[in-house]
Design a protein around this motif. Structure first.
Motif, short mmCIF file in Angstrom:
data_model
loop_
_atom_site.label_atom_id
_atom_site.label_comp_id
_atom_site.label_asym_id
_atom_site.label_seq_id
_atom_site.Cartn_x
_atom_site.Cartn_y
_atom_site.Cartn_z
N ILE A 238 0.87 -1.17 0.00
CA ILE A 238 0.00 0.00 0.00
C ILE A 238 0.90 1.22 0.00
O ILE A 238 1.74 1.38 0.89
N VAL A 239 0.79 2.04 -1.04
CA VAL A 239 1.68 3.19 -1.14
C VAL A 239 0.97 4.51 -0.85
O VAL A 239 1.60 5.50 -0.49
N MET A 240 -0.34 4.56 -1.00
CA MET A 240 -1.08 5.77 -0.66
C MET A 240 -2.41 5.34 -0.05
O MET A 240 -2.98 4.32 -0.44
N ASP A 241 -2.88 6.13 0.88
CA ASP A 241 -4.12 5.79 1.56
C ASP A 241 -4.74 7.09 2.04
O ASP A 241 -4.13 7.82 2.81
N GLY A 242 -5.92 7.42 1.57
CA GLY A 242 -6.55 8.67 1.99
C GLY A 242 -7.85 8.89 1.26
O GLY A 242 -8.34 8.00 0.55
N THR A 243 -8.44 10.06 1.44
CA THR A 243 -9.69 10.37 0.75
C THR A 243 -9.37 10.66 -0.72
O THR A 243 -8.22 10.98 -1.05
N PRO A 244 -10.37 10.52 -1.61
CA PRO A 244 -10.12 10.83 -3.02
C PRO A 244 -9.51 12.21 -3.22
O PRO A 244 -8.61 12.39 -4.05
N ARG A 245 -9.99 13.18 -2.43
CA ARG A 245 -9.45 14.53 -2.58
C ARG A 245 -7.95 14.58 -2.31
O ARG A 245 -7.18 15.16 -3.07
N GLU A 246 -7.57 13.94 -1.21
CA GLU A 246 -6.15 13.94 -0.86
C GLU A 246 -5.31 13.25 -1.93
O GLU A 246 -4.27 13.75 -2.35
N ILE A 247 -5.80 12.09 -2.37
CA ILE A 247 -4.99 11.30 -3.30
C ILE A 247 -4.91 11.98 -4.66
O ILE A 247 -3.84 12.12 -5.23
N PHE A 248 -6.05 12.45 -5.16
CA PHE A 248 -6.04 12.98 -6.52
C PHE A 248 -5.41 14.37 -6.59
O PHE A 248 -5.15 14.87 -7.68
N SER A 249 -5.19 15.01 -5.45
CA SER A 249 -4.50 16.29 -5.51
C SER A 249 -2.98 16.07 -5.60
O SER A 249 -2.23 17.03 -5.60
N ARG A 250 -2.55 14.82 -5.66
CA ARG A 250 -1.12 14.55 -5.82
C ARG A 250 -0.88 13.77 -7.11
O ARG A 250 -0.44 12.62 -7.09
N PRO A 251 -1.16 14.40 -8.25
CA PRO A 251 -1.07 13.67 -9.53
C PRO A 251 0.33 13.15 -9.82
O PRO A 251 0.48 12.11 -10.46
N ASP A 252 1.37 13.86 -9.35
CA ASP A 252 2.72 13.40 -9.67
C ASP A 252 3.03 12.09 -8.97
O ASP A 252 3.63 11.19 -9.53
N ALA A 253 2.59 12.00 -7.69
CA ALA A 253 2.80 10.76 -6.96
C ALA A 253 2.04 9.62 -7.63
O ALA A 253 2.56 8.52 -7.80
#
Lengths: 301, 268
Positions: A238-253
């Motif tokens: 698991i490399v990222m875990d959070g709400t859609p807002r949090e995750i999608f605001s980091r497009p580079d990651a």
């Protein structure tokens, strides 16, 4: 002298209280050829899924997301660590049936999960296996078909239905077990856009109206927008875990893990690069449209 | 072309024949076939034809569907008839080199052909009017006593119903693979028998591979829907014998007796 801090309950429930699914240091590998180190498909997964949650698991091909899904109803058993379903350890063979009853699973190919040659008989398959009395089975079947909007197709032959309709029948077949949680393993991968839309709408309704806990494995970013929580997997972790807002605001990651952002976010990013003052976390099409409209209104002529 | 295959097809309906218990229909089919082989002489055949026609009429199965079921068997029927014509001894009515056609041969060929046609139509009428699930349920229930001698009756019934379920799926897949191979220049229509058989290989191999993959996925899907064999399993639609079934079975029991009578009448 060492004293244990937490006394584990006898029923074996670990992790977060009221978690439907729990994975603790879950490791899995397929058998390797002699002399080779078996590649780890899952490598130390720790996660909980709370009751009534809608969790989407994202990852590119080979990230281990489908393998993870198969652990949640004891189709695969952990090589290391453990998986708990409602506090039941999936490695305990005596609990397998109870676990599968609590966690239903919908697979990718609708053709390969429909058993019977009549829709309602197929939906009845699970309750029949559970040994329900026939009036109860009838009730469950009618209810499940109603929820997926396939009531009028009860007497039809599944091979004459469209892909989306078949997948809805498959969902009804799982719903008839009255599970607490349903794991969807890329349910839309083989469907056309219309079928995808109908299946995703049903999945949202299951979670929102019926309170079923939903785990959605997918590689379509747009489908993950409606989830409460996103889990991004890469190389069995698991490399990222959070709400859609949090995750999608980091497009580079996300891009680093081989994933795109939803179309709405890509559009907003493009606008932002061109000097528009738009937020990046307007995920749904409506939110996105509103954000663009207000940005246009603010912009000096 | 493959879509014409009608084996195992079911035409839903609400006619009295459709509503009969599958066990009744199964027993009836067995009786019908037995009677068909007992029949001798025109009168008996006429009686059998009447019974069959009555059932077809009552079930409202279209004549075209019934013809469709006979079509694939046509070659077998013809070969049987021809063999009968040439290899029955009796009064010679025509002679060509060493082959002679006899009057008895022609008669027995006609009987044999009509027997086969009725046999096929009768059994297809069973599958046309009984859903595959009801059919396998009926077989499972009828063979139930054999469980005592450890015959895996439930497993056999389950295998049968899954096989029936996947016939249309696999036919569709075969069509797709054929189109794909044709698009790459495969030729299925010309050449001798051996060449055509060889041309089928590139269809069969992908078909088998995909069938195995399907089987694997289906097994996982069935297990995750709590399938654990026949033990403790209940059914949504329980089989129930009604007075209608009893009447049908009584009629069925009378059929062989009637055939014996008509045999004697026409044999006299």
């Amino acid at each position: 002298m060492e004293m244990p801090d937490i006394i584990e309950p006898v029923s074996g429930g670990g992790g977060v209280p009221d978690a439907v699914l729990t994975a603790e240091n879950l490791t899995y590998s397929y058998r390797a050829r002699e002399g080779e180190l078996p590649p780890r498909v899952l490598d130390g997964i720790d996660m909980d899924v709370g009751r009534g949650a809608f969790v989407a698991v994202l990852g590119h091909n080979g990230s281990g997301k489908s393998t993870l899904a198969k652990h949640f109803n004891a189709v695969l058993l952990p090589v290391g660590g453990r998986v708990l379903v409602e506090g039941m350890d999936t490695s305990d063979e005596r609990l397998t049936l109870d676990i599968r009853r609590a966690v239903g699973m919908v697979f990718q190919n609708p053709d390969n999960q429909i058993v019977a040659s009549v829709v309602e008989e197929d939906v009845a398959f699970a309750p029949e296996n559970l040994g329900c009395p026939s009036e109860d089975i009838r009730r469950r079947v009618d209810e499940a078909l109603r929820v997926v909007g396939m009531s009028e197709y009860g007497g039809h032959s599944p091979h004459l239905l469209s892909g989306g309709q078949k997948q809805r029948v498959a969902i009804a077949g799982v719903l008839a077990m009255e599970p607490k949680c349903i794991v969807f393993d890329e349910p839309t991968a083989m469907l056309d856009p219309r079928g995808r839309g109908s299946v995703i709408r049903i999945i949202r309704r299951l979670c929102g109206e019926l309170g079923v806990t939903v785990v959605l494995i997918t590689h379509h970013m747009d489908e993950a927008i409606g989830a409460d929580r996103l889990i991004v997997m890469s190389d069995g972790r698991i490399v990222m875990d959070g709400t859609p807002r949090e995750i999608f605001s980091r497009p580079d990651a996300l891009a680093a893990y081989g994933l795109d952002t939803p179309e709405t976010v890509s559009l907003l990013r493009g606008l932002r690069e061109d000097g528009f003052d738009v937020p990046l976390d307007a995920l749904t099409v409506d939110e996105c449209a509103d954000a663009i409209l207000s940005a246009l209104a603010v912009r000096p002529a | 072309m493959l879509r014409d295959v009608t084996i195992g097809q079911y035409f839903p309906g609400g006619t009295p024949i459709h509503r009969l218990d599958p066990r009744t229909k199964l027993v009836w089919t067995v009786i019908f076939i037995t009677a068909l082989f007992m029949a001798r002489g025109a009168l008996s055949y006429a009686l059998m034809l009447c019974v069959l026609a009555g059932c077809v009429f009552a079930s409202r199965v279209s004549a075209r569907a019934l013809m469709g079921s006979i079509k694939p068997m046509l070659i077998i029927i013809c070969i049987t008839a021809i063999l009968n014509v040439f290899f029955t001894r009796g009064e010679v009515i025509a002679r060509l080199w060493v082959i002679s056609v006899t009057r008895e041969g022609l008669i027995s060929a006609a009987y044999m052909a009509s027997r086969l046609v009725m046999l096929i139509s009768g059994t297809f009428l069973l599958t046309y009017t009984t859903s595959p699930i009801a059919l396998t349920d009926g077989i499972e229930s009828l063979l139930g006593p054999l469980k005592k001698i450890r015959l895996p009756v439930h497993e056999l019934a389950m295998m049968m119903s899954i096989a029936l379920r996947f016939i249309p799926t696999l036919i569709e897949e075969t069509d797709k693979i054929m189109s794909a191979q044709k698009a790459r220049g495969a030729d299925f229509e010309t050449g001798g028998l051996i060449k055509r058989a060889k041309a089928l290989l590139p269809i069969l191999i992908p078909l088998f591979i995909s069938a195995f993959r399907r089987a694997d996925e289906l097994a996982v899907a069935m297990e995750s829907r709590c399938y654990h064999g026949g033990e403790g399993r209940t059914r949504m639609k329980k089989l129930r014998m009604t007075s209608r079934d009893c009447a049908a079975l009584a009629l069925g029991a009378a059929l062989p007796a009637l055939i014996v009578v008509t045999n004697m009448l026409s044999g006299a």
